[in-house]
Design an enzyme around this catalytic site. Sequence first.
Site, mmCIF file in Angstrom:
data_model
loop_
_atom_site.group_PDB
_atom_site.id
_atom_site.type_symbol
_atom_site.label_atom_id
_atom_site.label_comp_id
_atom_site.label_asym_id
_atom_site.label_seq_id
_atom_site.Cartn_x
_atom_site.Cartn_y
_atom_site.Cartn_z
ATOM 1 N N GLY A 14 0.717 -1.150 0.167
ATOM 2 C CA GLY A 14 0.094 -0.088 0.024
ATOM 3 C C GLY A 14 0.869 1.424 0.047
ATOM 4 O O GLY A 14 0.648 2.358 0.896
ATOM 5 N N ASP A 65 -3.189 -7.585 -4.753
ATOM 6 C CA ASP A 65 -3.996 -7.575 -3.546
ATOM 7 C C ASP A 65 -3.387 -8.325 -2.392
ATOM 8 O O ASP A 65 -3.440 -9.706 -2.638
ATOM 9 C CB ASP A 65 -5.343 -8.167 -3.790
ATOM 10 C CG ASP A 65 -6.386 -7.892 -2.741
ATOM 11 O OD1 ASP A 65 -5.705 -8.099 -1.551
ATOM 12 O OD2 ASP A 65 -7.604 -8.418 -2.945
ATOM 13 N N VAL A 66 -2.759 -8.081 -1.537
ATOM 14 C CA VAL A 66 -1.975 -8.598 -0.566
ATOM 15 C C VAL A 66 -2.565 -9.314 0.469
ATOM 16 O O VAL A 66 -2.423 -10.192 1.264
ATOM 17 C CB VAL A 66 -1.032 -7.551 0.223
ATOM 18 C CG1 VAL A 66 0.059 -7.002 -0.752
ATOM 19 C CG2 VAL A 66 -1.433 -6.349 0.952
ATOM 20 N N ASN A 92 1.960 -2.181 5.533
ATOM 21 C CA ASN A 92 1.056 -0.723 5.707
ATOM 22 C C ASN A 92 -0.183 -0.856 5.097
ATOM 23 O O ASN A 92 -1.111 -0.199 5.429
ATOM 24 C CB ASN A 92 1.994 0.350 5.187
ATOM 25 C CG ASN A 92 1.028 1.350 4.856
ATOM 26 O OD1 ASN A 92 1.114 2.515 5.711
ATOM 27 N ND2 ASN A 92 0.573 1.778 3.535
ATOM 28 N N SER A 144 -2.868 0.522 15.001
ATOM 29 C CA SER A 144 -3.266 2.038 15.017
ATOM 30 C C SER A 144 -3.707 2.201 16.593
ATOM 31 O O SER A 144 -3.851 1.058 17.255
ATOM 32 C CB SER A 144 -4.691 1.825 14.410
ATOM 33 O OG SER A 144 -5.517 2.769 14.765
ATOM 34 N N TYR A 157 -12.147 -2.981 12.635
ATOM 35 C CA TYR A 157 -10.848 -2.377 12.621
ATOM 36 C C TYR A 157 -10.066 -2.570 14.024
ATOM 37 O O TYR A 157 -8.916 -2.820 13.603
ATOM 38 C CB TYR A 157 -11.326 -1.013 12.117
ATOM 39 C CG TYR A 157 -9.707 0.059 11.833
ATOM 40 C CD1 TYR A 157 -9.312 -0.211 10.695
ATOM 41 C CD2 TYR A 157 -9.263 0.877 12.974
ATOM 42 C CE1 TYR A 157 -8.156 0.648 10.179
ATOM 43 C CE2 TYR A 157 -8.218 1.522 12.815
ATOM 44 C CZ TYR A 157 -7.381 1.262 11.357
ATOM 45 O OH TYR A 157 -6.279 2.087 10.855
ATOM 46 N N ALA A 159 -10.151 -4.821 16.092
ATOM 47 C CA ALA A 159 -9.393 -6.051 16.118
ATOM 48 C C ALA A 159 -8.642 -6.295 14.919
ATOM 49 O O ALA A 159 -7.607 -6.961 15.781
ATOM 50 C CB ALA A 159 -10.884 -7.108 15.905
ATOM 51 N N LYS A 161 -6.261 -4.329 13.876
ATOM 52 C CA LYS A 161 -4.961 -3.461 14.331
ATOM 53 C C LYS A 161 -4.525 -4.240 15.834
ATOM 54 O O LYS A 161 -3.188 -4.194 16.137
ATOM 55 C CB LYS A 161 -5.467 -2.102 14.529
ATOM 56 C CG LYS A 161 -5.930 -1.681 13.147
ATOM 57 C CD LYS A 161 -4.552 -1.741 12.282
ATOM 58 C CE LYS A 161 -4.862 -1.196 10.876
ATOM 59 N NZ LYS A 161 -3.520 -1.254 10.072
#
Length: 244
Positions: A14, A65-66, A92, A144, A157, A159, A161
């Site tokens: 990214g 698309d990782v 990232n 985050s 989100y 969870a 992170k």
Amino acid sequence: MENPLTDKIALVSGGSRGIGRAIALALAWAGADVAVNYRANENGAREACDEIRRLGRRAMAVRADVSRAAEAARLMDRVRRELGPVAILVNNAGIGTVRTMDTITEEDWDDTLAINLKAAYLLIQAALPDMRKARWGRIVSLSSVAAQIGGLIGPHYAASKGGIIGLTHYYAAHLAGEGITVNTIAPGPVDTDMMAGLPEMRPEMLPVGRFGTVDEIADVAVMLARNGYITGQTINVNGGRYFG
Ligand code: NAP
């Protein structure tokens, strides 16, 4: 002092915009050659590569698309063939689809966990054989502040992170003796497209009174890439939103 990043090869997932792009440029500025991964924004990735080349470093843009195992593996193979073995991996790539506990769907959960967490695992696994052979590696993954305080994007989100921190602890503990460090950066709100999708978050909600800049995150990524004695850590770069 010798620069440990000179001629090292970095892969930033990214890297076409936002924090990833700033990290890709900062690593190049610090002496690394850089592969810039993107999913859709080819122009952004190509522009980042042009800037890296202007700094005198080699660069390549690679679409993948990782979150898909086959694409992550192909990405790593292409970088190995065209630039060389990856020594610095920056996980990232991420999405921040805003959902509340009342609106979230199973698909939101699965997409977010796949891109924000599974992709990091896939890329680490793909990068490790070369790093272990070289007995040198740096893995930096973006968590985050949402992992620590919940945040405003949603349970999926937070969870994903939080999972990055556990992933980091596992690999750091098992690779410390092999010259490979594994760390996490946990940013607070940073001025990017992702934050533009979260209008409820306002600068005055932060103790420092402003959002972070992408360069303030990139700075820490370069520090972690250079330093061989920091491992298993979460570095908070959050404007005082959470005191670790
Ligand atoms: P952004 O501006 O939205 O950029 C996201 C990047 O991820 C883009 O380069 C995008 O590629 C790429 N990407 C998304 N899904 C992908 C996939 N499946 N495969 C490959 N690449 C993919 O995000 P950002 O704000 O810079 O955030 C970067 C990281 O920092 C994320 O992990 C995010 O969760 C984390 N973070 C951000 C903040 C913040 O306030 N901004 C705070 C804490 C943590 P395309 O351009 O090709 O679509």
